[in-house]
Design an enzyme around this catalytic site. Structure first.
Site, mmCIF file in Angstrom:
data_model
loop_
_atom_site.group_PDB
_atom_site.id
_atom_site.type_symbol
_atom_site.label_atom_id
_atom_site.label_comp_id
_atom_site.label_asym_id
_atom_site.label_seq_id
_atom_site.Cartn_x
_atom_site.Cartn_y
_atom_site.Cartn_z
ATOM 1 N N CYS A 180 0.729 -1.161 0.278
ATOM 2 C CA CYS A 180 -0.114 -0.079 0.193
ATOM 3 C C CYS A 180 0.821 1.115 -0.234
ATOM 4 O O CYS A 180 1.697 1.058 0.267
ATOM 5 C CB CYS A 180 -0.884 -0.380 0.672
ATOM 6 S SG CYS A 180 -1.729 -1.267 1.415
ATOM 7 N N ARG A 234 1.685 1.302 -6.126
ATOM 8 C CA ARG A 234 1.928 -0.190 -5.306
ATOM 9 C C ARG A 234 0.857 -0.372 -4.723
ATOM 10 O O ARG A 234 0.841 -1.383 -3.574
ATOM 11 C CB ARG A 234 2.638 1.784 -3.617
ATOM 12 C CG ARG A 234 3.408 2.044 -3.861
ATOM 13 C CD ARG A 234 4.306 2.840 -2.556
ATOM 14 N NE ARG A 234 4.312 2.191 -1.766
ATOM 15 C CZ ARG A 234 5.013 1.362 -1.310
ATOM 16 N NH1 ARG A 234 6.442 1.986 -1.998
ATOM 17 N NH2 ARG A 234 5.980 0.939 0.063
ATOM 18 N N TRP A 258 -3.445 -2.818 -1.740
ATOM 19 C CA TRP A 258 -3.191 -3.332 -1.938
ATOM 20 C C TRP A 258 -3.615 -4.374 -1.276
ATOM 21 O O TRP A 258 -3.192 -4.552 -0.609
ATOM 22 C CB TRP A 258 -1.832 -3.585 -2.265
ATOM 23 C CG TRP A 258 -1.764 -5.328 -3.223
ATOM 24 C CD1 TRP A 258 -1.461 -5.257 -4.296
ATOM 25 C CD2 TRP A 258 -1.983 -6.661 -2.886
ATOM 26 N NE1 TRP A 258 -1.295 -6.260 -5.025
ATOM 27 C CE2 TRP A 258 -1.254 -7.168 -3.930
ATOM 28 C CE3 TRP A 258 -1.291 -6.919 -1.434
ATOM 29 C CZ2 TRP A 258 -1.033 -8.775 -3.538
ATOM 30 C CZ3 TRP A 258 -1.239 -7.925 -1.202
ATOM 31 C CH2 TRP A 258 -0.902 -8.667 -2.490
ATOM 32 N N ASN A 260 0.319 0.441 6.376
ATOM 33 C CA ASN A 260 1.292 -0.742 5.344
ATOM 34 C C ASN A 260 1.567 -1.514 6.014
ATOM 35 O O ASN A 260 2.412 -1.059 6.541
ATOM 36 C CB ASN A 260 2.016 0.569 4.755
ATOM 37 C CG ASN A 260 2.673 -0.421 3.389
ATOM 38 O OD1 ASN A 260 1.975 -1.931 3.070
ATOM 39 N ND2 ASN A 260 4.293 -0.122 3.106
ATOM 40 N N GLY A 261 1.551 -3.006 5.658
ATOM 41 C CA GLY A 261 1.934 -3.482 6.245
ATOM 42 C C GLY A 261 0.362 -5.031 6.608
ATOM 43 O O GLY A 261 -0.627 -4.952 6.468
ATOM 44 N N GLU A 270 12.685 -14.244 -17.584
ATOM 45 C CA GLU A 270 12.531 -12.949 -17.164
ATOM 46 C C GLU A 270 10.968 -12.861 -17.957
ATOM 47 O O GLU A 270 10.740 -12.019 -18.105
ATOM 48 C CB GLU A 270 13.501 -11.836 -16.851
ATOM 49 C CG GLU A 270 13.760 -10.458 -17.141
ATOM 50 C CD GLU A 270 12.359 -10.334 -15.923
ATOM 51 O OE1 GLU A 270 12.240 -10.763 -15.453
ATOM 52 O OE2 GLU A 270 12.121 -9.099 -15.623
ATOM 53 N N LYS A 298 7.489 -11.025 -17.605
ATOM 54 C CA LYS A 298 7.569 -10.214 -18.045
ATOM 55 C C LYS A 298 5.927 -9.883 -18.691
ATOM 56 O O LYS A 298 4.948 -9.845 -19.204
ATOM 57 C CB LYS A 298 8.265 -9.857 -18.970
ATOM 58 C CG LYS A 298 9.149 -8.040 -19.425
ATOM 59 C CD LYS A 298 9.522 -7.191 -18.054
ATOM 60 C CE LYS A 298 9.118 -7.561 -16.734
ATOM 61 N NZ LYS A 298 9.799 -7.261 -15.553
ATOM 62 N N GLU A 300 2.851 -11.525 -16.129
ATOM 63 C CA GLU A 300 2.413 -10.394 -15.761
ATOM 64 C C GLU A 300 1.429 -9.225 -16.321
ATOM 65 O O GLU A 300 0.147 -8.915 -15.417
ATOM 66 C CB GLU A 300 3.513 -9.678 -14.647
ATOM 67 C CG GLU A 300 4.653 -9.157 -15.464
ATOM 68 C CD GLU A 300 5.334 -8.508 -13.982
ATOM 69 O OE1 GLU A 300 5.165 -8.052 -12.682
ATOM 70 O OE2 GLU A 300 6.626 -8.189 -15.304
ATOM 71 N N HIS A 354 11.692 -34.172 -20.824
ATOM 72 C CA HIS A 354 11.466 -34.968 -20.124
ATOM 73 C C HIS A 354 9.688 -34.530 -19.392
ATOM 74 O O HIS A 354 9.737 -35.274 -17.866
ATOM 75 C CB HIS A 354 12.699 -34.457 -18.817
ATOM 76 C CG HIS A 354 14.198 -34.987 -19.130
ATOM 77 N ND1 HIS A 354 14.502 -36.381 -18.846
ATOM 78 C CD2 HIS A 354 14.814 -34.302 -19.575
ATOM 79 C CE1 HIS A 354 15.764 -36.389 -19.552
ATOM 80 N NE2 HIS A 354 16.348 -35.134 -19.785
ATOM 81 N N LYS A 413 3.492 -2.904 -7.269
ATOM 82 C CA LYS A 413 5.139 -2.184 -6.938
ATOM 83 C C LYS A 413 5.957 -2.964 -6.427
ATOM 84 O O LYS A 413 7.048 -3.953 -6.387
ATOM 85 C CB LYS A 413 5.546 -1.037 -7.313
ATOM 86 C CG LYS A 413 6.935 -1.084 -7.980
ATOM 87 C CD LYS A 413 7.419 -1.178 -9.239
ATOM 88 C CE LYS A 413 8.389 -0.957 -10.167
ATOM 89 N NZ LYS A 413 9.117 -1.845 -10.763
HETATM 90 O O1 M6R Z 1 11.433 -4.786 -5.317
HETATM 91 P P1 M6R Z 1 11.979 -6.045 -5.594
HETATM 92 O O2 M6R Z 1 13.296 -5.832 -6.992
HETATM 93 O O3 M6R Z 1 13.206 -6.283 -4.536
HETATM 94 O O4 M6R Z 1 10.967 -6.762 -5.967
HETATM 95 C C1 M6R Z 1 10.958 -7.902 -6.488
HETATM 96 C C2 M6R Z 1 9.676 -8.508 -7.505
HETATM 97 O O5 M6R Z 1 8.378 -7.692 -6.737
HETATM 98 C C3 M6R Z 1 9.855 -8.145 -8.362
HETATM 99 O O6 M6R Z 1 10.877 -7.761 -9.546
HETATM 100 C C4 M6R Z 1 8.753 -8.260 -9.347
HETATM 101 O O7 M6R Z 1 8.742 -9.221 -10.109
HETATM 102 C C5 M6R Z 1 8.590 -7.247 -10.673
HETATM 103 N N1 M6R Z 1 7.894 -6.062 -10.370
HETATM 104 C C6 M6R Z 1 8.182 -8.065 -12.147
HETATM 105 O O8 M6R Z 1 8.440 -7.429 -13.091
#
Ligand code: M6R
Length: 612
Positions: A2, A27, A76, A102-103, A484, A488, A491, A507, A607
């Site tokens: 959040c 966030r 969130w 937040n938390g 990666e 990408k 998500e 396998h 984020k």
């Molecule tokens: O802030 P961080 O790098 O620790 O975040 C880790 C992941 O949450 C972050 O890399 C996430 O997988 C990406 N938003 C994906 O694009």
């Protein structure tokens, strides 16, 4: 997760809170709310499910809400579905206290039961409401909001950044933190709190980072901070030199696209100051060459895309240093009784520097005696501050939930560090060292040539966007890069996607390849290009639709077996993922665009992941 913001000063609070929330919306964005104390000391709370714009419309931009002190929140959801009632701020039974959080309050159920037994009536399903109710309960007893706050902090368990207003204290509000980020902002005749600097830079660049256990009393004339023992704390102030435009779209339709295009510059800022006359120098690093020589094992811990950087790091660092390197998901690390002692070096990678799982892994490793070097983008973040050494990626603010420029700068920095260590240990020849450094310096320019022509990617995205399942295959560094590329795509476009080490397909997974299945085949890693070709032919024989990615050197050969081939410039084999990632980011972006997805704010995501 959040985002929280708070303001007190001469201006009307509501529009400032809404603008701050707009910058923090990345966030969390399933609901939003504000609470402002009116000149008559009445609490005005407005909140609603949905994006911030719904709230903005509801409160007509905030202008009708009078008052000079307030708090705001963008959510969130963790406890309770996103709806108006579960949105923050949460207000106590008698309306004297409002809270943004937040938390996660881990012992909220026990506190809730205690308060219910005292006759307190709860409205929401959230953990946060217990904070508002318990504060009022203590305040009723002691009539001192600060004392009530300390009693509350003694009672609650979990992670929190809190902003609290009390109608009995109309000129100040209170903030506290534990394991969740919170900044203090010092303005001219006004003061702020916020989850990160993006919410503040339009008003002030003078900030301080609240530490765990600290409590801040925020007034328009200044901020006083006390520690867990109620002793005064002199906070170190930091000047934020980010340009306001860095956190704006600047003509791009999405932050993600803007950030993809910012990569060459971000790489220059990250790499160039650390290379002088062909030699790598980490002036900020305290970790000594002697300490490096004592290292017997390296762990890389991170989550999501940062973990994928670590996967490339495992291949590259192990090869360069001849030391065992293990890359572990931070969420698994602390539960696997890791083999960590004083001879272990732990590299922690995080864009935000606030990811809770990563933070917990860091603490676990530190407690077991490891030396911690973190690679972090957000200056002053918790991970940066708790590490023995921090190396910053100078990517600037990254707003899109899908990381791009942070990934690229983390990767460059990890390669740079690996090479620097290899040189110290004498495990790399001078010729190879020189060759890698030389190539590293040319990565930003080569990336620009890829970015100069996005049309082929737009065409391919238009061709493939209707597929509902995709496999990314590759070996070695191409496998790590595929992880990666796959993340990408899934998500932001919501297409099911998996990355596989090509050799592993036979396998089991190859049974999923049927005529028309889209396979993104990575053939960038030169030493294994022939094997990559064999795997392309193998899945093609099962009818897969192939989108291949390779380098200029191998393009002609790849085109002999498949029609759709994306090509990037060649570089040193260890650095090839730095160039290969760009078409994968763009492919994901344009596919998501074709599918009409909300690219910067994908569903269910946030984020910064500050819950376990
Ligand atoms: O802030 P961080 O790098 O620790 O975040 C880790 C992941 O949450 C972050 O890399 C996430 O997988 C990406 N938003 C994906 O694009």
């Amino acid at each position: 997760m959040c985002g929280i913001v708070g303001y007190v000063g001469a201006e009307q609070a509501a529009p400032i809170l809404l603008d701050g929330l707009a910058r923090l919306e990345y966030r969390g964005y399933d609901s939003a709310g504000i609470a402002v104390v009116s000149p008559e000391h009445v609490l005005q709370v407005k909140k609603s499910k949905g994006r911030l714009q719904v709230l903005r419309d509801l409160v007509e931009g905030g202008k009708p809400i009078e008052g000079h002190l307030g708090i705001g929140h963008t959510r969130w959801a963790t406890h309770g579905e996103p709806n108006d009632v579960n949105s923050h701020p949460h207000v106590s039974q008698n309306g004297r206290v409002a809270v943004v959080h937040n938390g996660i309050i881990e012992n909220y159920l026990e506190i809730k039961e205690f308060l219910q037994a005292q006759g307190v009536h709860f409205r929401s399903e959230t953990d946060t409401e217990v904070v508002a109710q318990l504060l009022e309960y203590y305040f009723n007893d002691c009539s001192d909001i600060l004392d009530a706050m300390y009693r509350l902090l003694d009672r609650i368990e979990g992670a929190y950044a809190l902003g609290v207003i009390c109608t009995d204290e109309p000129d100040r509000f209170i903030a506290a933190r534990k394991d969740a980020p919170l900044l203090l902002g010092y303005g001219e005749g006004c003061s702020f709190i916020a989850s990160d600097v993006t919410a503040l830079i339009a008003h002030t660049r003078d900030v301080a980072y609240l530490d765990d256990g600290e409590v801040a009393i925020v007034t328009k004339d200044g901020i006083t901070v006390t520690d867990a023992l109620r002793q005064p704390v002199e906070k170190e102030r930091h000047f934020i030199d980010w340009d306001v435009s860095a956190a704006e779209k600047g003509g791009y339709p999405h932050f993600m696209l803007k950030e993809i295009f910012e990569q060459p510059e971000a790489l220059r800022k990250t790499i160039f100051p650390r290379v002088h006359a062909g030699r790598i120098a980490f002036e900020e690093l305290k970790f000594s060459p002697d300490a490096l020589r004592r290292v017997r094992r390296i762990y890389i811990v991170a989550c999501g895309s940062s973990y994928h950087v670590g996967m490339i790091g495992k291949y590259n660092l192990e090869r360069l240093l001849r030391i065992p390197v293990e890359t572990v998901l931070a969420s698994e690390f602390r539960y696997c009784d890791p083999l960590v002692d004083e001879t272990t070096l732990v590299l922690v990678i995080s864009q935000s520097g606030e990811t809770l799982d990563t933070m917990a892994a860091l603490r676990e490793a530190k407690a077991r005696g490891a030396y911690i070097i973190s690679i972090v983008n957000v200056v002053g973040s918790s991970i940066a501050r708790e590490s023995d050494d921090v190396l910053y990626t100078w990517a600037g603010p990254e707003i899109a939930v899908a990381t791009t420029k942070a990934y690229s700068t983390q990767l460059a920095l990890l390669n740079l560090l690996g090479l620097y260590f290899a040189d110290e240990l004498g495990t790399v020849t001078q010729t190879e060292y020189d060759a890698i450094v030389e190539q590293l310096l040319t990565v930003p320019g080569k990336m620009e040539t890829i970015l100069a022509d996005t049309e082929p990617l737009q065409c391919l995205a238009a061709h493939y966007f209707n597929h509902d399942s995709v496999f990314f295959i590759g070996r070695n560094l191409d496998y790590a890069l595929g992880l990666e590329g796959s993340l990408k795509l899934k998500e932001i476009s919501y297409i099911h996607s998996e990355a596989y080490a090509s050799g592993e397909l036979k396998h089991g997974t190859i049974s999923l390849i049927v005529p028309g299945t889209l396979v993104v085949a990575l053939g960038l890693y030169g030493p294994l290009f022939d094997k990559a070709m064999s795997n392309v032919i193998e899945v093609q024989a099962r009818g897969a639709d192939i989108l291949a990615l390779t380098t200029e050197r191998h393009a002609a050969e790849m085109r002999k077996v498949t029609e759709h081939v994306l090509v990037v410039p060649d570089t040193h084999a260890l650095l090839q993922p730095s160039l290969g990632v760009v078409p994968l980011q763009l492919f994901a972006y344009y596919v998501a665009l074709q599918r009409g997805c909300d690219i910067d704010k994908p569903r269910n995501l946030a984020k910064s992941v500050t819950v376990e």
